[in-house]
Write an enzyme that holds these catalytic residues in place. Structure first.
Site, PDB file in Angstrom:
ATOM      1  N   THR A  94      -3.456   7.130   7.726  1.00 38.68           N
ATOM      2  CA  THR A  94      -4.053   8.139   6.848  1.00 38.68           C
ATOM      3  C   THR A  94      -4.186   7.508   5.472  1.00 38.68           C
ATOM      4  OG1 THR A  94      -2.950   9.916   8.057  1.00 38.68           O
ATOM      5  CG2 THR A  94      -3.786  10.443   5.869  1.00 38.68           C
ATOM      6  N   LYS A 169      -9.351  14.665   8.154  1.00 35.72           N
ATOM      7  CA  LYS A 169      -7.872  14.717   8.171  1.00 35.72           C
ATOM      8  C   LYS A 169      -7.321  15.380   6.896  1.00 35.72           C
ATOM      9  CE  LYS A 169      -3.529  13.256   8.654  1.00 35.72           C
ATOM     10  NZ  LYS A 169      -2.584  13.688   9.638  1.00 35.72           N
ATOM     11  N   LYS A 244       1.777  13.472   0.482  1.00 34.38           N
ATOM     12  CA  LYS A 244       0.855  12.318   0.476  1.00 34.38           C
ATOM     13  C   LYS A 244      -0.574  12.790   0.806  1.00 34.38           C
ATOM     14  CE  LYS A 244      -0.587   8.444   3.285  1.00 34.38           C
ATOM     15  NZ  LYS A 244      -0.417   7.543   4.412  1.00 34.38           N
TER      16      LYS A 244
HETATM   17  P1  NAD Z   1       6.024   3.983   8.951  1.00 32.88           P
HETATM   18  O1  NAD Z   1       6.379   3.659   7.549  1.00 32.88           O
HETATM   19  O2  NAD Z   1       7.105   4.421   9.900  1.00 32.88           O
HETATM   20  O3  NAD Z   1       5.279   2.720   9.626  1.00 32.88           O
HETATM   21  C1  NAD Z   1       4.425   1.858   8.948  1.00 32.88           C
HETATM   22  C2  NAD Z   1       4.726   0.444   9.460  1.00 32.88           C
HETATM   23  O4  NAD Z   1       3.798  -0.457   8.838  1.00 32.88           O
HETATM   24  C3  NAD Z   1       6.133  -0.041   9.097  1.00 32.88           C
HETATM   25  O5  NAD Z   1       6.818  -0.452  10.274  1.00 32.88           O
HETATM   26  C4  NAD Z   1       5.877  -1.219   8.155  1.00 32.88           C
HETATM   27  O6  NAD Z   1       6.837  -2.267   8.276  1.00 32.88           O
HETATM   28  C5  NAD Z   1       4.498  -1.673   8.610  1.00 32.88           C
HETATM   29  N1  NAD Z   1       3.773  -2.464   7.622  1.00 32.88           N
HETATM   30  C6  NAD Z   1       3.589  -2.204   6.303  1.00 32.88           C
HETATM   31  N2  NAD Z   1       2.841  -3.186   5.732  1.00 32.88           N
HETATM   32  C7  NAD Z   1       2.549  -4.073   6.722  1.00 32.88           C
HETATM   33  C8  NAD Z   1       1.829  -5.283   6.765  1.00 32.88           C
HETATM   34  N3  NAD Z   1       1.240  -5.800   5.676  1.00 32.88           N
HETATM   35  N4  NAD Z   1       1.748  -5.939   7.955  1.00 32.88           N
HETATM   36  C9  NAD Z   1       2.332  -5.441   9.068  1.00 32.88           C
HETATM   37  N5  NAD Z   1       3.046  -4.296   9.086  1.00 32.88           N
HETATM   38  C10 NAD Z   1       3.147  -3.613   7.928  1.00 32.88           C
HETATM   39  O7  NAD Z   1       4.877   5.090   8.868  1.00 32.88           O
HETATM   40  P2  NAD Z   1       4.415   6.105  10.031  1.00 32.88           P
HETATM   41  O8  NAD Z   1       5.195   7.375   9.941  1.00 32.88           O
HETATM   42  O9  NAD Z   1       4.338   5.368  11.327  1.00 32.88           O
HETATM   43  O10 NAD Z   1       2.937   6.461   9.518  1.00 32.88           O
HETATM   44  C11 NAD Z   1       1.858   5.526   9.627  1.00 32.88           C
HETATM   45  C12 NAD Z   1       0.582   6.198   9.169  1.00 32.88           C
HETATM   46  O11 NAD Z   1       0.344   7.354   9.974  1.00 32.88           O
HETATM   47  C13 NAD Z   1       0.643   6.693   7.718  1.00 32.88           C
HETATM   48  O12 NAD Z   1      -0.617   6.443   7.115  1.00 32.88           O
HETATM   49  C14 NAD Z   1       0.936   8.173   7.861  1.00 32.88           C
HETATM   50  O13 NAD Z   1       0.440   8.928   6.765  1.00 32.88           O
HETATM   51  C15 NAD Z   1       0.194   8.495   9.134  1.00 32.88           C
HETATM   52  N6  NAD Z   1       0.716   9.657   9.872  1.00 32.88           N
HETATM   53  C16 NAD Z   1       2.049   9.817  10.061  1.00 32.88           C
HETATM   54  C17 NAD Z   1       2.514  10.924  10.768  1.00 32.88           C
HETATM   55  C18 NAD Z   1       3.997  11.131  11.012  1.00 32.88           C
HETATM   56  O14 NAD Z   1       4.376  12.219  11.464  1.00 32.88           O
HETATM   57  N7  NAD Z   1       4.858  10.139  10.759  1.00 32.88           N
HETATM   58  C19 NAD Z   1       1.607  11.869  11.290  1.00 32.88           C
HETATM   59  C20 NAD Z   1       0.231  11.670  11.104  1.00 32.88           C
HETATM   60  C21 NAD Z   1      -0.196  10.543  10.385  1.00 32.88           C
END
Ligand code: NAD
Length: 311
Positions: A94, A169, A244
């Site tokens: 997102t 979204k 966010k």
């Molecule tokens: P998270 O922080 O758990 O996971 C993100 C991952 O990206 C981490 O493991 C981090 O180490 C990795 N990362 C960051 N920079 C990187 C790079 N340069 N190279 C490789 N890996 C890298 O976040 P999440 O909860 O999995 O959410 C991910 C996305 O999904 C976000 O944009 C969030 O807004 C969206 N989202 C989350 C949810 C939820 O319920 N958690 C629901 C809908 C959407």
């Protein structure tokens, strides 16, 4: 079966990548976190030493990263020019609409098909393969992405051109944030007026106040179907993530000069709840606690109202 690179294996990405692997795809996983890589291996993915090595010779690339800055840097440094131009690129994070559009324009200039494909549904839906994908991109890019997204979701909807997935979204979540707050304050008022919450739920569910935040995700414990309210507001969709998305919605609204008074007030209230009161890790429906405890509308963000308990 295809070779697929998956970059960003956090809370959401780990379950999504595991579902691609379970469907028989050869998934090459990369994340900056060792713990995330270990989890991906347990989910049937192959660990790649770098993002650039993960995308070499693949048919598809999926990214699930925290924000626009991570998405831009991963694509510019490690995907463009490293993945074959025949690979379909899918960013499921997102992020802000303008970064999504910029990165897709860069992808197209480099000869790739790319979509923005953010999701609705949390960690449980990512694990179960029941996410809803809102997809922005050309018809051709959508057609290439759809078979991969279908494995990870229950619904894959083409929202429009590049950036339309992100627009859908944040508009959806702006409505959700505002409707949750309205539901919370309504239940608090109903109770203060002497109504039993279950009785009010039964009435409003069949009257014109009916809405998803109440009937499917009621913020009052013990009322309606089981929700995070019944688990002390743990799990679910964190208030920090709602904040966010509201900030992304307000940024997008400013960019097109759209008047969003309810969205703007929802952003202000979630800022107080998630940041000033430390509720960011709780489910977003826990904002009812801020409303319930004699909160005054003129409280400053720096001094939390007395009586607010987040435990
Ligand atoms: P998270 O922080 O758990 O996971 C993100 C991952 O990206 C981490 O493991 C981090 O180490 C990795 N990362 C960051 N920079 C990187 C790079 N340069 N190279 C490789 N890996 C890298 O976040 P999440 O909860 O999995 O959410 C991910 C996305 O999904 C976000 O944009 C969030 O807004 C969206 N989202 C989350 C949810 C939820 O319920 N958690 C629901 C809908 C959407």
């Amino acid at each position: 079966m295809a070779r697929v690179a998956f970059i960003g294996l956090g809370n959401m990405g780990s379950g999504m990548a595991a579902n691609l692997a379970k469907a028989g795809h050869d998934v090459r996983a990369f994340d900056l976190s060792e713990a995330a890589l270990e989890k991906a291996e347990k989910g049937g993915c192959l660990r790649a030493p770098s993002a650039a090595e993960a995308v070499a010779e693949v048919e598809a690339v999926v990214t699930m990263l925290p924000a626009g800055t991570h998405v831009r840097s991963v694509y510019e440094a490690s995907v463009f020019g490293k993945a074959p131009t025949t690979a379909i690129l899918m960013d499921c994070s997102t992020i802000d609409v303008s970064t999504a559009r910029d990165v897709i324009a860069e992808a197209q200039a480099a000869g790739y098909n790319m979509v923005d494909a953010p999701v609705s549904g949390g960690i449980a839906a990512a694990e179960a393969g029941t996410l809803t994908f809102m997809v922005g991109g050309t018809d051709k890019a959508f057609g290439c992405a759809e078979p991969f997204l279908e494995i990870m979701g229950k619904a894959v909807i083409h929202a429009g051109g590049p950036g339309a997935g992100q627009a859908a979204k944040i508009c959806n979540n702006m409505l959700l944030g505002a409707s949750m707050i309205a539901t919370c304050e309504t239940f608090v008022l109903a109770q203060k007026l002497g109504l039993d919450p279950q009785t009010f739920f039964d009435i409003a569910s069949q009257a014109s106040g009916q809405n998803w935040s109440m009937t499917s995700y009621c913020p009052v414990p013990g009322v309606g179907p089981e929700t995070p309210a019944d688990r002390n507001y743990d799990g679910g969709f964190a208030a920090a993530l709602m904040l966010k998305d509201l900030r992304l919605a307000m940024e997008a609204a400013r960019s097109v000069d759209s008047y969003t008074p309810m969205g703007s007030h929802a952003e202000e209230l979630y800022t107080r709840f998630a940041e000033a009161l430390g509720g960011g890790g709780k489910d977003f429906s826990a904002i009812i606690k801020m409303i319930d405890d004699s909160w005054q509308s003129d409280s400053s963000a720096a001094s939390p109202p007395p009586g607010v308990r987040l435990g």
